[in-house]
Design a protein around this motif. Structure first.
Motif, PDB file in Angstrom:
ATOM      1  N   ALA A 654       0.831  -1.206   0.000  1.00  0.00           N
ATOM      2  CA  ALA A 654       0.000   0.000   0.000  1.00  0.00           C
ATOM      3  C   ALA A 654       0.864   1.254   0.000  1.00  0.00           C
ATOM      4  O   ALA A 654       0.602   2.210  -0.744  1.00  0.00           O
ATOM      5  CB  ALA A 654      -0.925  -0.012   1.213  1.00  0.00           C
ATOM      6  N   VAL A 665       1.833   8.857   3.527  1.00  0.00           N
ATOM      7  CA  VAL A 665       1.034   7.789   4.137  1.00  0.00           C
ATOM      8  C   VAL A 665       1.185   7.815   5.654  1.00  0.00           C
ATOM      9  O   VAL A 665       2.290   7.984   6.189  1.00  0.00           O
ATOM     10  CB  VAL A 665       1.461   6.399   3.606  1.00  0.00           C
ATOM     11  N   PHE A 667      -0.694   5.398   9.065  1.00  0.00           N
ATOM     12  CA  PHE A 667      -1.532   4.206   9.243  1.00  0.00           C
ATOM     13  C   PHE A 667      -1.733   3.931  10.726  1.00  0.00           C
ATOM     14  O   PHE A 667      -0.993   4.402  11.592  1.00  0.00           O
ATOM     15  CB  PHE A 667      -0.890   2.998   8.556  1.00  0.00           C
ATOM     16  N   VAL A 673      -5.106  -3.510   4.692  1.00  0.00           N
ATOM     17  CA  VAL A 673      -5.839  -2.248   4.603  1.00  0.00           C
ATOM     18  C   VAL A 673      -7.339  -2.533   4.493  1.00  0.00           C
ATOM     19  O   VAL A 673      -7.799  -3.190   3.546  1.00  0.00           O
ATOM     20  CB  VAL A 673      -5.362  -1.421   3.397  1.00  0.00           C
ATOM     21  N   GLN A 676      -9.435   3.485   3.688  1.00  0.00           N
ATOM     22  CA  GLN A 676      -8.459   4.534   3.424  1.00  0.00           C
ATOM     23  C   GLN A 676      -9.173   5.876   3.350  1.00  0.00           C
ATOM     24  O   GLN A 676     -10.343   5.965   2.972  1.00  0.00           O
ATOM     25  CB  GLN A 676      -7.690   4.261   2.128  1.00  0.00           C
ATOM     26  N   SER A 679     -10.705   8.518   0.133  1.00  0.00           N
ATOM     27  CA  SER A 679     -11.095   7.271  -0.513  1.00  0.00           C
ATOM     28  C   SER A 679     -10.462   7.164  -1.891  1.00  0.00           C
ATOM     29  O   SER A 679      -9.946   8.141  -2.455  1.00  0.00           O
ATOM     30  CB  SER A 679     -12.621   7.204  -0.624  1.00  0.00           C
ATOM     31  N   VAL A 690      -2.504  10.293   3.108  1.00  0.00           N
ATOM     32  CA  VAL A 690      -3.550   9.272   3.037  1.00  0.00           C
ATOM     33  C   VAL A 690      -3.449   8.414   4.298  1.00  0.00           C
ATOM     34  O   VAL A 690      -2.401   7.824   4.573  1.00  0.00           O
ATOM     35  CB  VAL A 690      -3.403   8.399   1.778  1.00  0.00           C
ATOM     36  N   THR A 691      -4.541   8.347   5.068  1.00  0.00           N
ATOM     37  CA  THR A 691      -4.556   7.575   6.315  1.00  0.00           C
ATOM     38  C   THR A 691      -5.177   6.205   6.072  1.00  0.00           C
ATOM     39  O   THR A 691      -6.298   6.112   5.549  1.00  0.00           O
ATOM     40  CB  THR A 691      -5.356   8.316   7.401  1.00  0.00           C
ATOM     41  N   LEU A 692      -4.430   5.172   6.424  1.00  0.00           N
ATOM     42  CA  LEU A 692      -4.879   3.790   6.210  1.00  0.00           C
ATOM     43  C   LEU A 692      -5.263   3.172   7.547  1.00  0.00           C
ATOM     44  O   LEU A 692      -4.582   3.361   8.561  1.00  0.00           O
ATOM     45  CB  LEU A 692      -3.772   2.958   5.565  1.00  0.00           C
TER      46      LEU A 692
END
Length: 696
Positions: A654, A665, A667, A673, A676, A679, A690-692
């Motif tokens: 990812a 990124v 997380f 994952v 996310q 989206s 981007v938060t996973l």
């Protein structure tokens, strides 16, 4: 011929005569001494020669090694060297030595940092400040270095000259007994040394002493033999090296036990502590630690081997008393209710009390609640008329016999055979819960180990194998008694000890954890000072085994006189045992790490995520030999623009996909994952985070 010439000739002849006479006298003296030595006193000289030639010297044998269970060396012999310089050797190259001083000092400081470069230079140059005829013949350069260090030193400038007459180097060497693991199990391993009575090096403590006859070997003999070029030493009887002794010590477990005990002692500021870890099935002592406060500091060091010395054990001995009661049929129903009350003045003696007394309890709760009154009522029920019978039962099961573990200083339990009178009855009522006795921690542990082992009374051991010249002997597991109790009674006792930790009223409730079920017993005993109990000083014990359902290891911990933070048996000694169990569990040493190949084929084998290529799936399945039906997570739908779709990806894939697309990124969680944000497909600017969210 003139008168003057005749006179000169006469003087010359007289001189020659004197010279010839002196030569004749000297020759006569030599001849006389030759005859005197070889003829007249020949027997005396021959006798002296025979005494010298017949003199035999002993050859010290090489002492055997002490090894850990995996073959790691715990004690061995190493040769150490002292290097000296002869500044008055015949061809000593002083100018070259002076020119190399700075370089030598730098090299010495780098590889032997006991001095810095300046200090080494001063040390090396000091003899040169004296007149040549006063310089030392054996100036000590450095002491106690290994052969490898000595060979390194010989590569330094000036010292690399091979002619010792030019660089003045000479060496002395001696054998030293060393322990590569430092203080690890130091007291149990022991030490060696010479004594005032014997100059030979023998064991003076621990295994070194107890097994000295095996480790020492056999001395050899040498004698003087005359050969053409002189008299040489001749080995008449070669020395026989000692045996290498393999112990049962596990280095990893020893490290865990020592660290956990040290941490607890430091936390509660105790005087000393003991911990022994033993394998249930074999009696192998896997770890043994005896720590005491360092007199010259705040830390703890290996001290007296108290694991084999007698102490009043306190309530941990109640388990032994209960075992005898079950075996003798004194109690059969563990749910039988006993009336205890607040005190029990048996035989008119001082009333026995409980720290947390209740009006009544069951037989099983006697151990769970650690009731002195309950234990006394059970034992005196049978031995009231014959108090000495309790002693004879202990003797019958082998509890009072030497264990012969190989640990020097081992003592046997002291439980007195009391008379059949009022005093004997009172003494019995105390003995059964740990007072008026002296029992080594290792002896107490052996009984708990037998209970964990289904009643089989295995002998604790510290030695498992002997190897030597033509010898490789594995020492078998032995038993003090084949059985001290029936399997049924052992199961009852294991249940009682499990309730100490897991029962509603157990004295060891704080030792519960979700990973390893511990079973055991707490014990508290006041220390005797000046012939009386000092109620402000306690010895706190916890003895038990784990995992409770299928015991693999038994362990005892004893803590002496904690002064702060933790003052109870469970919170001190019990915490050490719990932490040992958890550390073993976390490292897969309790049989809790399985091989996937040993498992039966599952209906739902592992799903492989985040890989688009079927060939990669096949390769992984083939390498892991995963059997059963195949399942594959559908690859997430691709998006043509915006944030890539990484749902179902592993974290590594990812991150790679998102960073390649220009996004940062973050997380949380672990696994794959699940969602996310933003989206997939969202038109976010490059560099957006981007938060996973990951789930298993």
């Amino acid at each position: 011929m003139s008168r003057k010439s005749k006179s000169n000739r006469r003087h010359i002849l007289i001189r020659y005569a004197w010279i010839v006479g002196l030569i004749i006298l000297l020759a006569a003296g030599i001849l006389w001494n030759l005859v005197h030595t070889t003829v007249i006193h020949a027997p005396d000289w021959k006798e002296k020669a025979m005494v010298e030639l017949s003199r035999k010297d002993t050859i010290a044998p090489e002492r055997g090694n002490i090894l850990a269970a995996d073959g790691s060396i715990l004690a061995t012999n190493l040769r150490y060297y002292t290097v000296r310089i002869d500044f008055r050797s015949e061809r000593f190259m002083e100018l070259k030595y002076r020119a190399a001083l700075d370089t030598i000092a730098d090299s010495m400081a780098r590889y032997f940092p006991i001095r810095n470069a300046k200090e080494w230079r001063d040390h090396l140059a000091k003899p040169l400040s004296k007149p040549k005829n006063e310089r030392p013949r054996a100036y000590r350069l450095i002491s106690n270095i290994s052969y490898a260090d000595y060979m390194r030193l010989r590569t330094f400038p000036f010292f690399n000259i091979r002619n010792r007459n030019r660089n003045g180097l000479s060496t002395e060497n001696r054998i030293r007994r060393v322990n590569p693991y430092g203080d690890m199990a130091r007291r149990s391993i022991g030490g060696v040394g010479a004594t005032t009575l014997c100059k030979e090096v023998h064991g003076i403590s621990g295994l070194e002493k107890a097994l000295d006859t095996l480790l020492f070997g056999k001395t050899g003999l040498s004698k003087k033999v005359p050969l053409t070029k002189g008299i040489v030493n001749w080995t008449d009887i070669p020395a026989v090296p000692g045996y290498n002794i393999r112990t049962t010590i596990d280095i990893k477990m020893q490290d865990i036990v020592e660290n956990e005990l040290n941490d607890l002692l430091s936390f509660c500021n105790a005087d000393w502590g003991v911990a022994v870890l033993m394998e249930v099935a074999t009696g192998d002592i896997k770890a043994i630690s005896n720590l005491e406060k360092n007199p010259s500091g705040d830390n703890y060091i290996e001290g007296m081997n108290r694991a084999v010395l007698g102490f009043e054990p306190g309530s941990v001995v109640k388990t032994l008393s209960m075992m005898i009661a079950l075996e003798d049929g004194v109690v059969n129903n563990v749910n039988e209710v006993l009336t205890t009350g607040s005190a029990f003045a048996y035989a008119g003696g001082r009333p026995i009390t409980d720290s947390h007394g209740v009006g009544s309890l069951t037989v099983a709760e006697v151990i769970e609640r650690s009731s002195n009154i309950g234990m006394s009522k059970i034992i005196t029920r049978k031995y009231d008329s014959h108090p000495g019978g309790f002693y004879h039962r202990l003797k019958e099961i082998g509890f009072l016999e030497p264990m012969h573990t190989g640990i020097a200083g081992e003592t046997v339990p002291r439980v007195d055979s009391v008379p059949s009178n009022r005093g004997g009855r009172i003494a019995l009522s105390r003995q059964c819960y740990g007072y008026a006795t002296e029992i080594p921690p290792l002896s107490t542990l052996s009984i708990y180990n037998a209970i964990a082992n289904g009643g089989r009374y295995v002998r604790p051991r510290l030695v498992s194998r002997l190897t030597g010249q033509g010898v490789d002997s594995i020492l078998p597991v032995t038993y003090i008694r084949d059985r001290v109790c029936s399997e049924a009674n052992a199961a009852k006792l294991r249940d009682m000890l499990t309730r100490v930790v897991w029962g509603e009223h157990g004295t060891g409730r704080r030792l519960r954890n979700e990973y390893v079920r511990i079973a055991g017993k707490t014990g508290t005993c006041y220390m005797i000072e000046g012939g009386a109990y000092n109620t402000s000083k306690k010895r706190l014990a916890f003895c038990g085994f784990f995992p409770a359902e299928e015991p693999k290891y038994s362990c005892i911990v004893l803590t002496c006189n904690p002064k702060q933070n933790a003052m109870g048996a469970a919170s001190t000694s019990g915490e050490v045992l719990k932490n040992i169990a958890l550390k073993l569990y976390s490292r897969g040493m309790l049989g809790n790490s399985s091989d996937y190949r040993a498992e039966e084929a599952r209906e739902d084998p592992p799903t492989l995520y985040a890989t688009a290529s079927k060939s990669k799936h096949s390769t992984v399945r083939s390498e892991l030999a995963v059997n059963g039906p195949r399942k594959q997570l559908a690859h997430p739908a691709e998006v043509k623009s915006g944030v890539p779709n990484v749902i179902g990806f592993g974290l590594r894939d990812a991150i790679a996909a998102l960073e390649q697309a220009g996004y940062n990124v973050s997380f949380r969680g672990a696994g794959y994952v699940a969602s996310q944000q933003p989206s997939a497909g969202h038109a976010s600017a490059k560099g957006t985070k981007v938060t996973l969210t990951l789930t298993e």
